[in-house]
Scaffold this active site. Structure first.
Site, PDB file in Angstrom:
ATOM      1  N   CYS A   1       0.845  -1.190   0.000  1.00 10.10           N
ATOM      2  CA  CYS A   1       0.000   0.000   0.000  1.00 10.10           C
ATOM      3  C   CYS A   1       0.886   1.248   0.000  1.00 10.10           C
ATOM      4  O   CYS A   1       1.790   1.362   0.829  1.00 10.10           O
ATOM      5  CB  CYS A   1      -0.895  -0.028   1.238  1.00 10.10           C
ATOM      6  SG  CYS A   1      -1.817   1.497   1.466  1.00 10.10           S
TER       7      CYS A   1
ATOM      8  N   CYS B   1       0.455   3.200   3.522  1.00  9.37           N
ATOM      9  CA  CYS B   1       0.950   2.752   4.831  1.00  9.37           C
ATOM     10  C   CYS B   1       1.976   1.625   4.763  1.00  9.37           C
ATOM     11  O   CYS B   1       2.508   1.219   5.784  1.00  9.37           O
ATOM     12  CB  CYS B   1      -0.226   2.299   5.697  1.00  9.37           C
ATOM     13  SG  CYS B   1      -0.964   0.757   5.132  1.00  9.37           S
TER      14      CYS B   1
ATOM     15  N   CYS C   1      -7.392  -0.645   1.587  1.00  9.70           N
ATOM     16  CA  CYS C   1      -6.371  -1.191   2.482  1.00  9.70           C
ATOM     17  C   CYS C   1      -6.978  -1.249   3.884  1.00  9.70           C
ATOM     18  O   CYS C   1      -7.557  -0.268   4.352  1.00  9.70           O
ATOM     19  CB  CYS C   1      -5.147  -0.288   2.464  1.00  9.70           C
ATOM     20  SG  CYS C   1      -3.966  -0.671   3.762  1.00  9.70           S
TER      21      CYS C   1
ATOM     22  N   CYS D   1      -4.988   1.450   6.480  1.00 11.34           N
ATOM     23  CA  CYS D   1      -5.101   2.909   6.431  1.00 11.34           C
ATOM     24  C   CYS D   1      -6.392   3.357   5.745  1.00 11.34           C
ATOM     25  O   CYS D   1      -6.614   4.561   5.582  1.00 11.34           O
ATOM     26  CB  CYS D   1      -3.899   3.522   5.733  1.00 11.34           C
ATOM     27  SG  CYS D   1      -3.836   3.189   3.963  1.00 11.34           S
TER      28      CYS D   1
ATOM     29  N   CYS E   1      -8.611  -5.288  -9.359  1.00 10.44           N
ATOM     30  CA  CYS E   1      -8.222  -4.250 -10.307  1.00 10.44           C
ATOM     31  C   CYS E   1      -7.774  -3.035  -9.496  1.00 10.44           C
ATOM     32  O   CYS E   1      -8.585  -2.405  -8.821  1.00 10.44           O
ATOM     33  CB  CYS E   1      -9.443  -3.941 -11.166  1.00 10.44           C
ATOM     34  SG  CYS E   1      -9.117  -2.725 -12.428  1.00 10.44           S
TER      35      CYS E   1
END
Ligand SMILES: [Zn+2]
Length: 174
Positions: free
Chosen positions: A88, A91, A137, A140, A160
């Protein structure tokens, strides 16, 4: 006489309730302070929009924090084929292994699986008159993209994802 008893009882109740409320407040505060995260649970990251914008820059802020989508065939990872892990961009949480990346033809990085299901939150998204499943995510709450059910085996899923929501960590050659 009865009246004064009533007053005493009432005072008692009020005092009792206030005391109770206060002790509950203390418990809550202590719980928050000493909150222990059981193994496997994800510790959430929370920041203000201003903090995120400063940290991410405009483009990534728009994708991760305002659910924007980058134009297809433009992102840095849609054609990317290195061996490693996609994390991510907000984070650093590990999200997708390069082994699960495939060419979907959509113009966005596509994966048929997540490193671990706990890393992603799924939300039904009804924007633009469509019913889609948004993926975020779990650490975060950054917007990543969507998941569809037209992916390849073994999962049949197509995650996607916006390139702008990801960073890449190359795996050392074994
Ligand atoms: Zn994140």
């Amino acid at each position: 006489m009865k009246k004064s008893i009533c007053i005493v009882v009432a005072l008692f109740l009020v005092f009792g309730l206030t005391k109770n409320a206060k002790s509950q407040e203390t418990i809550k505060r202590t719980e928050k302070k000493d909150y222990h995260i059981p193994e496997g649970m994800i510790h959430k990251i929370e920041k203000t929009d201003a903090e995120w914008r400063k940290e991410l820059g405009d483009e990534q802020f728009k994708i991760l924090r305002q659910c924007s989508t980058e134009p297809p065939f433009t992102g840095k990872y849609y054609k990317h084929k290195e061996n490693g892990v996609y994390i991510c961009a907000g984070c650093g949480q590990e999200l997708f292994d390069s082994k699960t990346k495939y060419e979907s033809g959509s113009g966005w990085p596509s994966f048929f699986a997540v490193v671990d299901k706990s890393k992603i939150t799924q939300i039904v998204d009804t924007a633009y008159g469509m019913v889609r499943t948004e993926i975020k995510c779990s650490k975060c709450d950054g917007h990543l993209g969507h998941v569809f059910t037209d992916g390849p085996e073994p999962t049949g899923l197509r995650y996607c994802v916006n390139s702008g929501a990801l960073d890449f960590v190359e795996k050392m050659k074994e």
